[in-house]
Design an enzyme around this catalytic site. Structure first.
Site, PDB file in Angstrom:
ATOM      1  N   CYS A 179      -2.958  -2.866   7.391  1.00 34.30           N
ATOM      2  CA  CYS A 179      -2.550  -2.758   8.790  1.00 34.30           C
ATOM      3  C   CYS A 179      -2.756  -1.309   9.244  1.00 34.30           C
ATOM      4  O   CYS A 179      -3.157  -0.446   8.456  1.00 34.30           O
ATOM      5  CB  CYS A 179      -1.070  -3.147   8.933  1.00 34.30           C
ATOM      6  SG  CYS A 179       0.068  -1.951   8.184  1.00 34.30           S
TER       7      CYS A 179
ATOM      8  N   CYS B   3      -0.647   1.276   7.146  1.00 34.19           N
ATOM      9  CA  CYS B   3      -1.148   1.498   5.795  1.00 34.19           C
ATOM     10  C   CYS B   3      -2.520   2.170   5.801  1.00 34.19           C
ATOM     11  O   CYS B   3      -2.778   3.051   4.982  1.00 34.19           O
ATOM     12  CB  CYS B   3      -1.181   0.183   5.032  1.00 34.19           C
ATOM     13  SG  CYS B   3       0.478  -0.483   4.760  1.00 34.19           S
TER      14      CYS B   3
ATOM     15  N   GLU C  46       0.822  -1.212   0.000  1.00 34.09           N
ATOM     16  CA  GLU C  46       0.000   0.000   0.000  1.00 34.09           C
ATOM     17  C   GLU C  46       0.860   1.268   0.000  1.00 34.09           C
ATOM     18  O   GLU C  46       0.586   2.213  -0.730  1.00 34.09           O
ATOM     19  CB  GLU C  46      -0.923   0.029   1.231  1.00 34.09           C
ATOM     20  CG  GLU C  46      -1.893  -1.124   1.311  1.00 34.09           C
ATOM     21  CD  GLU C  46      -1.406  -2.295   2.163  1.00 34.09           C
ATOM     22  OE1 GLU C  46      -2.251  -2.923   2.820  1.00 34.09           O
ATOM     23  OE2 GLU C  46      -0.192  -2.585   2.164  1.00 34.09           O
TER      24      GLU C  46
END
Length: 160
Positions: free
Chosen positions: A83, A86, A55
């Site tokens: 996560c 990101c 990402e």
């Protein structure tokens, strides 16, 4: 095939590139005006840095392409739920929409553990679509980790 499925398949191609280099198979593409402007895959092991998530690498490429850190009007397609790092970067980039393949109940911050992407307390929220080709994306992850465990077991057995 829907537009979301079409672009998720492109993200899956990126994820396979990560698996080919021994990294966790996560891929991302960013679309602007129905055109892919950035593609990326996990490269944490290759680059030896925590920051080389698919990402973040895609956001960096898209920002260069757009000539701005703001990615308004863009949609990110990512094979695994982002996560916290990101998800935060997606919000900071002012991304309009995120399409997630497989959910990540252990570390996902797009609705599983947290939902950073849509927290009302932030000045920007992102529209989220979940589990687009989720089974296929999840199976890619499962296969990767099965293969990794098998490889580690062989290595351990050889040292005995």
């Amino acid at each position: 095939m829907t537009q979301d499925e079409k672009y998720m398949k492109e993200a899956m191609k990126q994820a396979r590139k990560a698996a080919d280099i021994g990294d966790v198979p996560i891929g991302a593409v960013i679309v602007y005006e129905n055109k892919i402007i950035a593609r990326a895959y996990n490269q944490r092991n290759k680059r030896k840095t925590t920051l080389a998530h698919a990402e973040l690498l895609a956001i960096e490429k898209a920002s260069k392409k757009m000539g701005d850190w703001r990615l308004e009007g863009c949609t990110m397609y990512v094979t695994l739920e982002p996560c916290q790092m990101c998800a935060g970067a997606i919000v900071q980039a002012r991304m309009d929409r995120v399409v997630i393949g497989a959910m990540n109940p252990k570390a996902g911050c797009g609705g599983s553990v947290l939902n950073i992407l849509q927290m009302e307390q932030f000045n920007h929220q992102t529209e989220v679509e979940r589990e687009i080709l989720g089974e296929e994306c999840g199976e890619m992850m499962s296969q990767f980790f099965r293969k990794l465990r098998k490889k580690k077991k062989i290595t351990v057995d050889e040292t005995k």
